[in-house]
Design a protein around this motif. Structure first.
Motif, mmCIF file in Angstrom:
data_model
loop_
_atom_site.group_PDB
_atom_site.id
_atom_site.type_symbol
_atom_site.label_atom_id
_atom_site.label_comp_id
_atom_site.label_asym_id
_atom_site.label_seq_id
_atom_site.Cartn_x
_atom_site.Cartn_y
_atom_site.Cartn_z
ATOM 1 N N LEU A 1117 0.792 -1.263 -0.006
ATOM 2 C CA LEU A 1117 -0.063 0.201 -0.126
ATOM 3 C C LEU A 1117 0.854 1.033 0.175
ATOM 4 O O LEU A 1117 0.482 2.080 -0.685
ATOM 5 N N GLN A 1118 2.071 1.144 0.808
ATOM 6 C CA GLN A 1118 2.746 2.278 0.494
ATOM 7 C C GLN A 1118 3.280 2.672 -0.766
ATOM 8 O O GLN A 1118 3.444 3.854 -1.157
ATOM 9 N N LEU A 1119 3.863 1.723 -1.442
ATOM 10 C CA LEU A 1119 4.514 1.728 -2.883
ATOM 11 C C LEU A 1119 3.420 2.198 -3.652
ATOM 12 O O LEU A 1119 3.628 3.093 -4.481
ATOM 13 N N SER A 1120 2.015 1.806 -3.617
ATOM 14 C CA SER A 1120 0.928 2.198 -4.144
ATOM 15 C C SER A 1120 0.629 3.754 -4.130
ATOM 16 O O SER A 1120 0.532 4.538 -5.108
ATOM 17 N N SER A 1166 -3.785 -2.417 13.635
ATOM 18 C CA SER A 1166 -2.602 -2.613 12.620
ATOM 19 C C SER A 1166 -2.244 -1.661 11.841
ATOM 20 O O SER A 1166 -2.827 -0.448 11.572
ATOM 21 N N ASP A 1167 -0.939 -1.604 11.541
ATOM 22 C CA ASP A 1167 -0.217 -0.658 10.698
ATOM 23 C C ASP A 1167 -0.929 -0.421 9.329
ATOM 24 O O ASP A 1167 -0.809 0.459 8.649
ATOM 25 N N VAL A 1168 -1.526 -1.665 8.951
ATOM 26 C CA VAL A 1168 -2.202 -1.637 7.561
ATOM 27 C C VAL A 1168 -3.316 -0.548 7.525
ATOM 28 O O VAL A 1168 -3.520 0.232 6.460
ATOM 29 N N VAL A 1169 -4.103 -0.135 8.594
ATOM 30 C CA VAL A 1169 -4.944 1.131 8.635
ATOM 31 C C VAL A 1169 -4.175 2.219 8.329
ATOM 32 O O VAL A 1169 -4.741 3.113 7.518
ATOM 33 N N LYS A 1170 -3.122 2.622 8.869
ATOM 34 C CA LYS A 1170 -2.287 3.963 8.574
ATOM 35 C C LYS A 1170 -2.054 3.847 6.974
ATOM 36 O O LYS A 1170 -2.104 4.839 6.382
ATOM 37 N N ARG A 1171 -1.622 2.593 6.589
ATOM 38 C CA ARG A 1171 -1.384 2.525 5.206
ATOM 39 C C ARG A 1171 -2.347 2.777 4.190
ATOM 40 O O ARG A 1171 -2.420 3.373 3.168
ATOM 41 N N ILE A 1172 -3.514 2.268 4.650
ATOM 42 C CA ILE A 1172 -4.927 2.434 3.915
ATOM 43 C C ILE A 1172 -5.396 3.977 3.886
ATOM 44 O O ILE A 1172 -5.666 4.205 2.994
ATOM 45 N N PHE A 1173 -5.103 4.651 4.908
ATOM 46 C CA PHE A 1173 -5.393 6.190 4.977
ATOM 47 C C PHE A 1173 -4.391 6.760 4.062
ATOM 48 O O PHE A 1173 -4.784 7.623 3.170
ATOM 49 N N GLU A 1174 -3.297 6.463 4.015
ATOM 50 C CA GLU A 1174 -2.326 7.064 3.135
ATOM 51 C C GLU A 1174 -2.679 6.877 1.832
ATOM 52 O O GLU A 1174 -2.446 7.780 0.889
ATOM 53 N N PHE A 1175 -3.129 5.595 1.291
ATOM 54 C CA PHE A 1175 -3.501 5.312 -0.069
ATOM 55 C C PHE A 1175 -4.738 6.075 -0.468
ATOM 56 O O PHE A 1175 -4.721 6.680 -1.472
ATOM 57 N N PHE A 1176 -5.747 6.282 0.731
ATOM 58 C CA PHE A 1176 -6.851 6.976 0.281
ATOM 59 C C PHE A 1176 -6.480 8.613 0.106
ATOM 60 O O PHE A 1176 -6.893 9.087 -0.736
#
Length: 1501
Positions: A1117-1120, A1166-1176
């Protein structure tokens, strides 16, 4: 079919039908929709309840009874029954079913499964009002049910340590119903009887429990007991009973019966207290609560409250019974005369053994309540009106006479007595001090607090000498024990420093007199020649007591403000007399005494007094006109142990004779004092002699060498492991002296001596226990200014640290001697010649030979990347040593390191990194990952401080960059997830710092080399067709994703700044971005289960947060996100910008990823949540996002954000949510807003956190469409009304719900912030009701400041946004301001107390300053408020009368209150002065006088 159904009905009621078939048929009848029975739910409920109630009559087995309970619970918990009840259907249970429930609960205590079924039924019944009537309509049955559930709960807590979830819900629901029915009871006396007989003991057992899930339940129990035991209707009875007026009631009235029942209640407590076991413990622990409930419920007069307290003390067998007339059951009164016949029985009862372990905590809390409530000034002697403290004297006598352990509660009881009146404790102060001196237990904060308060009292009373006299008397009576007064008189130096000059000299003379009379005179007598053989004198003088008195005098002299004491000629004369008396009458006889020279304790005390006298002399000679009788003169030959330069009252020969014995014996305790005397002598030479003189300089250097010789001893002791406990104490003292005097010594220290000091400090830190006092001393010194600014010491410290690290590496080498020889050139990096050349290089003095040498060393270090690490075998002990040395690096000022130290640290850390990067699995057990994490953390810090990029110009810079990248992609060392995740994270930071430094130096070579390296790795992964191969290399893929993200982000910023070769750089990055995008598409395949694991897409199972799949998804997600922003950047900075092409790339590559992300089930934290927000956010930054993201996807993104608000992702989700809202169309926005309001109306506790947080961000969102804003404006009044209803439902506010209250208030503030554009003034004024919903005075102190700040912001927004519309509601607004003023002044008075529960001073001052701003803002509307604002002044005067307020709080409020006075007209102020009560007029007069004198503007300066 109908006949069959009728048959089913008869079938289940037929006695001949087996019960197994009946239950099956009843289950079928309930579940089948085709089965029609008139009023079927009620019929089946009646059948189940009747069967359970008459189980014994019908001879139903226990197995079938359990099935009936299960069947009943299924019916009660079904959705079908819930829907019918919500539609208005009425159902009921059999009348006596509550009795069956109670009996079943009693029989289910040992059967967990059966108990769970019964509790489930109870929970369902209590949730339906029509069904709950069966359990709660009869108060006595409800009481029995409540008591039964409480007993089960107490047993469960005792057995398991906590309540079960079902039991907690049922008990809380029952207590709520019980509490709601209590006000409806007509007979308070009967309620007291029932509470005493049934409810009291089980409730107290739950109150005494400490389970965390009992907090809310205990709050309900406290309210119930307060309403039951101290009912308003019982107040008259309590008052009559406590005033001993029971005898005047001769007729059997209701009041007399109440008085008798109150007496029985106290007798019940007394009997319960005498029972053995847990009952007496829980009853005793409830006494402080009973006192608090009595005071809060009745708000009695002080004498009544005092008598109630004494009655409780009497039950605890601590004092006489204060009740003089007692009611009897025969309608007669037993007076004091009738009770005299039982005097012997009472005396025998008092002589019973008292359980002080129970009573002390209880009486301590009650004494604290008595003091806090200010009710101890009540009982007065009829003759002189003085307070009566007989009962306290009795208690104090018991505390001292009983052989009690000096526990913290013992000292707290004494503390409260001193707070009541210090005269209570003063006659017993000597006994208390003696007991405390003899008590050798560990440090006790309660003990220190008590004596600190005693010191404070005697200091304020200017009777400090009186306390010292008592202390000396206690020391004399301690019989030569270890009189460690410093353990509990920790603040003694503080009060000494504040003493007045006269009192200081009196205390000084008192201590000198004690030493002279008690010790010196005895020594003189012993040394006189006698005719008979002299007896042994070794035990006739209490040497330890002398040591204690000497340390007391030393502390006094070192803290006395001698300079200010010499301000007047008489004081200077008295001071000189005392100094000479100490020298002639104390020091000289002690030093010349043979007895003192043979006794360690006496010698140590004497040397301490000499040191204190010398410090006083140096201070007075430097800053005052004090002239000593002896002049300072340096002996011709300064020998070891000769201190006659300052202490010339004895000769040099006498000094050396006195000290030679102890120098030979190497007694560390005396050596510590001798080191102090050496430092003192050195300071005297520096102050009063010419330091340029060769002899003086040699003498100073000689003393420095002598002092540092102990450093060598300590280093040798550490190396040979001979350090013992006694040497640890010496080490602490030595380090403290060395670090304090280091600035004085620094000028005379050679390079070798600096290295010696640095090695001692490093070895002190390099211990197994780094939390010792010695380590703390070293850490504090390393943080000091002198250490940070001394380049010489910094160089020595770095050299020692790095040398020890290299030695640790060398110890673990398993290479051949030939290979080890190659390390010699690496070790040259610590030599001065090499570093001087490097320093020249950093100063741009380019030399080809220096370049070649530096490259050779750095390449040699870099060559260890893949092979050298495998040749090092780390051991746990060595790893711990390296970790301790690395931890010491944190004290270095990395931002201000000199160049050679910077390069030294970088090269050694790089070498250490290579030796730890390639390790086996055994390395994890030895602690290598932790050490590697520390190494790379410091590499990160060093690389971040190398902002000029000069490190990248050295070959090892690029080598480190590429090697770290390779090691991340090829790392195979197995280690725990947390450690691996941290190591990877800090390594990414190192690489990022290196890239930033490289791009700041405009080095394109780094971009070319790194992009080629990453592109090669991406192509390798993209061309891999086997899923198994990809799965096995998930760690390298995870790192590759993160590295590419970091590189593209930094390289894009670099390309934006470049102007010449910008397009060429973008082309290189395009290749890398395309390969990265191919990897993203590859990882989106369904068969690649590392990311799209079936568990992540299922509803039932959520993968672990610490899984490798989670970390891989985070990096994906970070790379995206980076690629999205990269293409957006390219679209903006490139000349060939084609949005149609970008839209196609989005649709093909990123839209599928978004749709998969929206359906992932992940851990909430999870750290995934923060990456999801960054993706959004990256999606929302795309130009014309509405063209590339559908409305359904936006809705799903918004729903995901609302979901995560529940788990506290405020900062991460706020901006993202506002960006999504700004791109919604009006219809979707309206639906979302209405849906939020609907959930808010339901008041679902689980959803409330997310809803309130979501509502805060909506008003401040930048809504692009006008229709969306109109929809928000239309529905806002409804939201405000719903919020107010929700706040009303949260009353009373407590710790359990205060967060929701604050969040709801913040939502209102966010709405009001938008002003009249969003909400009408009439609607905004309704928010004033919020202020009085929160009891700021009675609120727990830990949440007062947050609630106050919220209310201040609310009133502030109203005044700013609706100033003109506020005029009609001005009285209500001012009432709210008065409420805030009252609360601040109340807590301002509380802040002066010693309570631990008071509001922190910093937060209280912030609240006062906020209120000051609000009052000042009010005065800016002078025309509107000048006629009515005078009520604020009246309230301020009223609060001033109630007690002394904290000075800082009062000062903060004065400006705002004076501003209010300035806008009032003279008529209002005159009317206020005339209408105030007489008790307030004088206060108002003084206040107004101060205003006119210091604040009122008169036009003159």
């Amino acid at each position: 079919m109908a006949a069959h159904i009728t048959g089913v009905h008869r079938f289940i009621k037929d006695p001949s039908t087996p019960w197994d078939q009946k239950l099956k048929m009843a289950q079928f009848a309930w579940q089948s929709e085709e089965c029609f029975i008139p009023n079927k739910p009620q019929v089946l409920l009646n059948w189940a309840c009747t069967s359970i109630m008459q189980a014994s009559k019908f001879d139903i087995s226990q197995h079938n009874v359990n099935k009936l309970w299960l069947y009943l619970s299924n019916i009660l918990g079904s959705v079908q029954l819930l829907q019918q009840i919500q539609n208005g259907a009425l159902f009921s249970l059999r009348g006596n079913f509550n009795v069956t429930v109670i009996e079943m609960l009693e029989g289910s205590i040992d059967d967990d499964a059966q108990l769970a079924m019964v509790l489930k039924c109870c929970w369902c019944i209590l949730n339906y009002p029509t069904l709950a009537v069966n359990l709660i309509s009869n108060f006595e049955k409800l009481l029995q049910l409540t008591v039964k559930v409480m007993k089960i709960s107490a047993a469960c807590v005792e057995k398991n340590g906590r309540l079960g979830e079902d039991l907690e819900k049922v008990l809380q629901s029952i207590l709520k119903h019980y509490q709601s029915i209590l006000p409806k009871q007509t007979s308070a006396r009967k309620l007291l009887i029932l509470t005493q007989e049934q409810f009291l003991i089980p409730s107290l057992q739950l109150l005494a429990a400490t389970s965390p899930d009992l907090i809310n339940i205990q709050q309900h129990i406290e309210v119930i007991l307060s309403l039951s035991v101290f009912n308003r209707e019982l107040q008259a009875g309590y008052v009559e009973y406590l005033k001993s007026l029971a005898e005047k009631h001769t007729k059997p009235t209701e009041l007399k019966l109440i008085i008798f029942q109150i007496h029985q209640f106290f007798e019940f407590l007394k009997d319960a207290l005498n029972k053995p076991g847990a009952i007496s413990e829980c009853v005793c622990s409830a006494f402080p609560k009973l006192l608090q409930w009595f005071i809060v419920s009745f708000k009695p007069s002080n004498d009544v409250a005092f008598t109630f307290f004494c009655k409780l003390c009497n039950i605890l067998n601590l004092c006489e019974d204060p009740i003089k007339s007692l009611p009897t059951n025969e309608n007669a009164m037993a007076t004091e005369d009738t009770n005299s016949t039982n005097k012997e029985d009472k005396l025998s009862e008092k002589d019973k053994m008292t359980n002080w372990n129970l009573i002390l905590p209880c009486i301590e809390q009650m004494l604290g309540t008595v003091y806090k409530r200010n009710i101890y000034h009540v009982a007065g002697d009829e003759a002189n009106g003085k307070p009566v403290y007989d009962w306290l004297n009795q208690l104090l006598q018991k505390l001292l006479n009983q052989k009690l352990e000096l526990s913290p509660f013992w000292y707290r009881c004494l503390h409260h007595m001193v707070e009541l009146n210090h005269l209570l404790v003063e006659p017993h102060l000597k006994d208390i001090l003696t007991l405390s001196l003899l008590n050798t237990s560990s440090d006790d904060p309660a003990k220190a607090n008590f004596f600190d308060h005693v010191l404070q009292v005697y200091f304020k009373l200017r009777q400090f000498d009186r306390f010292i006299a008592v202390l000396l008397e206690s020391i004399r009576e301690s019989e030569d024990s270890n009189c460690d007064w410093q353990s509990f008189l920790q603040n003694f130096p503080t009060y000494v420093h504040k003493l007045t000059p006269g009192l200081s000299l009196d205390v000084w003379k008192l201590l000198l007199s004690e030493i002279s009379n008690q010790y010196v005179s005895k020594l003189v007598e012993k040394e006189k020649p006698q005719v008979k053989k002299r007896k042994s004198w070794t035990h006739s003088i209490p040497v330890k007591n002398f040591q204690a008195v000497a340390s007391l005098l030393k502390a006094l002299l070192l803290e006395l403000p001698l300079v200010s004491l010499c301000g007047t000629a008489p004081n200077l004369k008295r001071l000189k007399e005392v100094m000479n008396s100490m020298k002639d009458d104390v020091l000289v006889p002690l030093l010349r005494s043979e007895i003192v020279g043979q006794m360690k304790e006496m010698t140590h005390g004497t040397y301490m007094l000499c040191y204190a006298w010398g410090e006083a002399v140096l201070l007075l000679k430097q800053y005052t006109s004090f002239v000593c009788d002896q002049t300072l003169s340096l002996p011709a030959t300064l020998k070891l142990g000769d201190f006659s330069y300052i202490h010339s009252y004895i000769t040099s020969k006498e000094w050396t004779t006195s000290t030679s014995k102890w120098i030979e014996e190497k007694d560390q305790e005396i050596e510590s004092v001798m080191i102090l005397l050496d430092f003192q002598l050195m300071c005297g030479l520096l102050l009063h002699e010419d330091i340029e003189n060769h002899n003086i300089k040699s003498a100073v250097e000689q003393k420095v060498t002598s002092i540092l010789s102990y450093s060598s001893t300590l280093i040798a002791a550490h190396t040979t492991n001979v350090a013992k406990r006694n040497s640890e104490s010496f080490s602490e003292n030595y380090l403290k002296m060395l670090t304090c005097q280091f600035p004085i010594m620094l000028r005379f220290l050679s390079k070798s001596q600096l290295t010696l000091i640095a090695r001692l400090l490093v070895q002190t830190l390099n211990t197994e226990d780094t939390t010792t006092k010695s380590a703390d001393i070293v850490k504090l010194f390393l943080k000091s200014t002198v250490c940070l600014e001394s380049r010489e010491f910094q160089a020595a410290f770095v050299l020692v640290l790095l040398e020890d690290i290299l030695n640790a590496i060398k110890k673990c080498l398993t290479l051949s001697p030939k290979d080890v020889a190659k390390m010699t050139q690496v070790l040259h990096i610590l030599e001065d010649d090499f570093c001087d050349k490097v320093q020249g290089l950093r100063e741009q003095d380019v030399d080809d030979k220096i370049w070649q040498q530096l490259k050779k060393v750095t390449m040699e270090i870099g060559s260890y990347e893949h092979g050298f690490g495998k040749s090092v075998t780390w051991k746990r002990k060595t790893i711990n040593e390296v970790k301790n040395m690395l931890n010491a690096l944190q004290f270095l000022p990395f931002e201000h390191l000199i160049p050679m130290n910077h390069v030294r640290c970088l090269l050694v850390l790089c070498l250490l990194n290579y030796t730890m990067s390639s390790q086996t699995s055994n390395a994890v057990a030895q602690g290598v990952p932790d050490c590697l994490l520390l190494t790379r953390s410091f590499l990160k810090t060093l690389c971040q401080t190398d902002v000029r990029g000069s490190f990248l110009e050295i070959s090892i810079g690029c080598r480190l960059l590429t090697s770290l990248t390779s090691s991340l992609m090829k790392q195979t060392t197995p280690m725990p997830y947390e450690e691996e995740h941290q190591i990877r994270s800090v390594t990414h930071d190192v690489i990022s710092a290196l890239l930033i430094a490289a791009f700041k130096s405009n080095s394109q070579s780094v971009l070319t080399e790194m992009s080629q390296l990453l592109l090669t790795e991406l192509k390798r992964v993209n061309t891999t067709e086997s899923v198994n191969v990809l799965t096995s290399s998930r760690h390298s893929i995870t790192s590759l994703l993160a590295l590419v993200s970091v590189f593209i982000k930094q390289a894009t910023s670099f390309a934006r700044r470049k102007k010449d070769d910008q397009q060429l750089l973008l082309n290189k990055l395009d290749d890398l971005a395309e390969a990265s995008l191919e990897l993203v598409k590859c990882l989106q395949k369904e068969d690649f289960h590392l990311v799209w694991h079936p568990e992540m897409m299922s509803d039932g199972v959520v993968p672990s947060e610490n899984s490798s799949e989670t970390l891989l998804l985070c990096n994906l997600l970070q790379l995206s996100s980076v690629l999205l922003r990269y293409h957006s950047e390219v679209f903006n900075i490139s000349e060939d910008n084609d949005f149609a092409e970008y839209k196609t790339k989005w649709t093909c590559d990123f839209l599928p990823l978004l749709q998969k992300v929206l359906h992932i089930k992940m851990q909430n934290s999870s750290d995934v949540v923060k990456r999801i927000f960054e993706f959004f956010r990256s999606i929302c930054l795309v130009a014309d996002v509405s063209d590339v993201v559908s409305g359904e996807d936006l809705d799903e993104m918004w729903s995901r954000i609302v979901l995560y608000f529940k788990y506290g992702y405020d900062e991460d989700a706020k901006l993202c949510g506002q960006m999504i809202l700004s791109h919604m169309d009006s219809s979707r926005f309206t639906d979302c807003f209405v849906r939020l309001n609907t959930i808010l109306e339901s008041q679902n506790e689980e959803e409330m956190t997310s809803i309130l947080t979501t509502l805060k961000i909506i008003p401040s969102a930048n809504l692009l469409q006008h229709d969306s804003w109109q929809a928000l404006k239309e529905h806002t009044p409804q939201v405000i009304a719903t919020l107010l209803r929700y706040l009303y439902s949260l009353r009373p506010v407590s710790l359990s719900n205060v967060n929701h209250v604050i969040e709801a208030g913040n939502v209102l503030i966010c709405i009001l912030k938008q002003g009249k554009d969003l909400v009408a003034a009439k609607v905004a004024m309704t928010t004033l009701h919020v202020v009085h919903l929160i009891p700021l005075v009675d609120l727990p102190n830990q949440c007062f400041s947050e609630c106050f700040t919220m209310l201040f912001r609310l009133l502030n927004k109203l005044l700013l946004q609706f100033s003109k519309q506020l005029v009609p509601s001005l009285p209500s607004f001012l009432q709210c301001v008065k409420y805030l003023l009252t609360s601040v002044m109340f807590h301002g008075r509380e802040a002066l107390g010693k309570s631990d529960n008071k509001v922190p001073e910093k937060l209280l001052l912030q609240c006062a300053e906020d209120l000051d701003r609000l009052l000042t803002l009010l005065t800016s509307h002078k025309e509107d408020v000048q006629k009515v604002i005078v009520v604020i002044i009246a309230e301020y005067i009223n609060q001033l009368q109630k007690g002394t307020m904290h000075p800082a709080v009062k000062k903060s409020l004065e400006n705002g209150v004076n501003n209010i006075v300035s806008v009032c007209d003279d008529k209002s102020l005159s009317l206020l002065g005339a209408t105030l009560p007489d008790s307030l007029k004088e206060i108002y007069k003084n206040f107004y006088s101060d205003y006119r004198k210091h604040f009122k503007y008169t036009g003159r300066v």
